[in-house]
Motif scaffolding. Structure first.
Motif, PDB file in Angstrom:
ATOM      1  N   ILE A   2       0.822  -1.201   0.000  1.00  0.00           N
ATOM      2  CA  ILE A   2       0.000   0.000   0.000  1.00  0.00           C
ATOM      3  C   ILE A   2       0.861   1.258   0.000  1.00  0.00           C
ATOM      4  N   LEU A  42       0.871   5.025   1.267  1.00  0.00           N
ATOM      5  CA  LEU A  42       0.192   5.841   2.282  1.00  0.00           C
ATOM      6  C   LEU A  42      -0.012   7.276   1.823  1.00  0.00           C
ATOM      7  N   ILE A  76       4.349   0.023   1.602  1.00  0.00           N
ATOM      8  CA  ILE A  76       4.281  -0.802   2.803  1.00  0.00           C
ATOM      9  C   ILE A  76       3.740  -2.180   2.426  1.00  0.00           C
ATOM     10  N   VAL A  80       1.788  -5.411   2.983  1.00  0.00           N
ATOM     11  CA  VAL A  80       0.651  -5.809   3.825  1.00  0.00           C
ATOM     12  C   VAL A  80       0.387  -7.315   3.786  1.00  0.00           C
ATOM     13  N   ILE A 117       5.316  -8.350   6.727  1.00  0.00           N
ATOM     14  CA  ILE A 117       4.215  -7.383   6.854  1.00  0.00           C
ATOM     15  C   ILE A 117       4.674  -6.171   7.664  1.00  0.00           C
ATOM     16  N   GLY A 118       4.308  -5.006   7.175  1.00  0.00           N
ATOM     17  CA  GLY A 118       4.627  -3.774   7.885  1.00  0.00           C
ATOM     18  C   GLY A 118       5.943  -3.156   7.448  1.00  0.00           C
ATOM     19  N   HIS A 119       6.737  -3.928   6.723  1.00  0.00           N
ATOM     20  CA  HIS A 119       8.050  -3.422   6.314  1.00  0.00           C
ATOM     21  C   HIS A 119       7.934  -2.609   5.021  1.00  0.00           C
ATOM     22  N   LYS A 120       9.015  -1.869   4.765  1.00  0.00           N
ATOM     23  CA  LYS A 120       9.023  -0.938   3.636  1.00  0.00           C
ATOM     24  C   LYS A 120       9.788  -1.519   2.453  1.00  0.00           C
ATOM     25  N   LYS A 180       7.654   8.709   3.906  1.00  0.00           N
ATOM     26  CA  LYS A 180       6.483   7.890   4.229  1.00  0.00           C
ATOM     27  C   LYS A 180       5.491   8.803   4.932  1.00  0.00           C
ATOM     28  N   TYR A 181       4.203   8.642   4.752  1.00  0.00           N
ATOM     29  CA  TYR A 181       3.177   9.595   5.218  1.00  0.00           C
ATOM     30  C   TYR A 181       3.414  10.985   4.618  1.00  0.00           C
ATOM     31  N   ALA A 209       6.210  12.464   4.620  1.00  0.00           N
ATOM     32  CA  ALA A 209       7.172  13.175   5.473  1.00  0.00           C
ATOM     33  C   ALA A 209       8.475  12.380   5.555  1.00  0.00           C
ATOM     34  N   ILE A 231      11.296  10.277   7.043  1.00  0.00           N
ATOM     35  CA  ILE A 231      11.402   9.428   8.245  1.00  0.00           C
ATOM     36  C   ILE A 231      12.832   8.959   8.469  1.00  0.00           C
ATOM     37  N   GLY A 232      13.820   9.517   7.704  1.00  0.00           N
ATOM     38  CA  GLY A 232      15.213   9.130   7.859  1.00  0.00           C
ATOM     39  C   GLY A 232      15.921   9.226   6.523  1.00  0.00           C
TER      40      GLY A 232
END
Lengths: 102, 400
Positions: free
Chosen positions: A9, A11, A19, A21, A45-48, A62-63, A65, A67-68
């Motif tokens: 997905i 975001l 991401i 899922v 799951i949940g990883h990028k 991500k989002y 914004a 994130i690093g």
């Protein structure tokens, strides 16, 4: 560019990672612009997963914004995590680092 | 329809609990036995373990003991600890609630105090049975949110779904509280843009900077080892995920533990102590934050989890929202709302947001959340130091 399908997905439209899922195994076929590629590695799951090729020092978005930043280059479809990116704030720590007394 | 218990300050409770409070660890066992023997889900244990005085702990204890969900208090003191038991009793009595005080050293020890405590619980229970119940609207609710045991799914399912529920609650006049400035490091600019005044925006940024400085001294962010295994890589990534619980409403103020929202709206709870770090981590576990949210008057706490926390709380019900579908299946009997369905294409964020809103109203109307049904009544209160909030933190009060 990696296209998102039912396993991935997006975001925010500005993001350069997707991401995961549902679990992806090494060798699974991933959709990219104009074709497909095999996944280089398993991704939980949940990883990028990189949506586009990223160079060392690129911001990870991500989002919508940052994130690093990347600490190593990746191509689209590669796993993005502790081994190739870092925080721009407080350094993250892992259980391994804790066990080593870091 | 919610029927609230009407308290003398005008606030209304969704529960009518007898709280049994120990004032030092030395009185913990006696207080716990009183609660165990009372064997009533609405007789609940709270307490503070320290022997040395702490203004924060006293403020939080007073706020909890006069929380609208609390009908009356039984205080269990050893006798020589420094907690001011007479002041606590006076504050509770001044609120119109019954308060009984038992001092173990005067009562004749463990067994005598347990017996006296059970009688005290019976008296308090009888007195609060007649507290008036009155209709209570959504706009009278205080709803808090926290995340714990987060993973990569928390920030993409449960947290944004809570954000949707918060947006609706705030629009309907409720007070909503989100927290943990240490988990918001990296998104302070985005957050400050939502503040109702420029002064509040600056205060929000200062809050997060304080948190960052504090956690740096501690050697860690709020980033626990389990998070990395779930796909979160950095503090700021976790922060954006945690931040999405706040929804998109205007931010109306900043609270510190024990401050009550003066009106409906969206509030940030600043949980990081002021001054030089003195007592260790700001909050040693999730329940320490839940206690602080309840001290701000929260009737209900929305707890989002990916890896699967099972906790509840004394005093105010916890509603658990599971972000991860695999965890949701494994811990199904602990999870009130299954937001993991979003990942499996079975529900949208809006639908889960609506389910969360409905669950809040049902629990407020008396339905027991799963953690309540399972008997969870965790409570932890430790040492901290805070300066009072400034006028910039509550612009609507400063204007009034």
């Amino acid at each position: 560019m990696l296209e998102h399908d039912s396993r991935l997905i997006l975001l925010h439209p500005d993001d350069n990672v997707l991401i995961c899922v549902s679990a992806i195994e090494a060798g699974d076929i991933l959709p990219v612009s104009g074709g497909t590629i095999p996944a280089r590695e398993g991704i939980a799951i949940g990883h990028k997963i990189a949506r586009v090729a990223l160079a060392q020092g690129d911001k990870v978005i991500k989002y919508g914004a940052p994130i690093g930043s990347m600490t190593a280059p990746v191509v689209a479809g590669q796993w993005v995590h502790m081994h190739n990116m870092k925080s721009d704030y407080i350094s993250s720590h892992t259980r391994t680092a804790l066990e080593q007394g870091a | 329809m919610i029927q609230g218990w009407l308290r003398s300050d005008g606030r209304k409770g969704i529960r009518n609990v007898v709280a049994v409070a120990y004032l030092v660890e030395c009185a913990h066992h006696v207080a716990r036995r009183i609660v165990d023997k009372a064997d009533d889900p609405d007789v609940q244990l709270i307490g503070f373990p320290g022997c040395y005085p702490n203004a924060y702990a006293a403020k939080v204890m007073e706020a909890i003991a006069t929380h609208p969900n609390v009908g009356g208090l039984v205080i269990v003191s050893l006798g020589c600890e420094s907690f001011n038991r007479e002041k606590l009793r006076a504050v509770v009595e001044a609120s119109g609630r019954p308060a009984e005080l038992l001092v173990i050293q005067e009562k004749g020890g463990t067994a005598a105090t347990i017996a006296a405590g059970l009688e005290a619980v019976d008296r308090v229970r009888a007195q609060i049975a007649s507290v008036e119940r009155v209709p209570m609207g959504v706009e009278e609710l205080v709803v808090a949110t926290i995340c714990g045991g987060s993973d990569g799914t928390s920030g993409i399912t449960a947290n944004p779904a809570v954000g949707r529920a918060f947006d609706r609650l705030v629009a309907e006049g409720a007070a909503c509280i989100f927290e943990e400035t240490g988990e918001l490091v990296g998104c302070e600019k985005i957050m400050a843009d939502r503040a109702s005044t420029p002064e509040l925006a600056a205060a929000i940024e200062a809050c997060v900077q304080k948190a960052e400085a504090y956690y740096t001294v501690m050697g860690f962010g709020s980033f626990a080892p389990g998070n990395a295994e779930g796909g979160l890589t950095t503090q700021e990534e976790k922060s954006m995920g945690a931040y999405s619980k706040s929804g998109s409403s205007r931010i109306d103020g900043i609270l510190k533990p024990g401050d009550i929202p003066p009106m409906g709206g969206l509030y940030l709870l600043d949980v990081v102590p002021d001054g030089e770090p003195r007592f260790g981590f700001p909050n040693i576990s999730d329940n320490a934050e839940i206690v602080e949210l309840i001290a701000c008057g929260a009737h209900v706490t929305l707890f989002t989890t990916g890896r699967g926390s099972v906790v509840g709380s004394a005093i105010s019900p916890v509603i658990k929202i599971c972000a991860n579908p695999e965890t949701g299946r494994r811990l199904a009997a602990d999870m009130d709302v299954n937001a993991g369905r979003i990942l499996e294409g079975e529900a949208t964020l809006d639908q889960v947001g609506q389910e969360i809103y409905d669950a809040i109203l049902a629990v407020a109307a008396g339905e027991r959340s799963l953690s309540e049904q399972l008997g969870h009544q965790e409570f932890i209160l430790t040492y901290k130091a805070f300066d009072p909030i400034g006028p910039e933190c509550l612009p609507m009060v400063a204007r009034a």
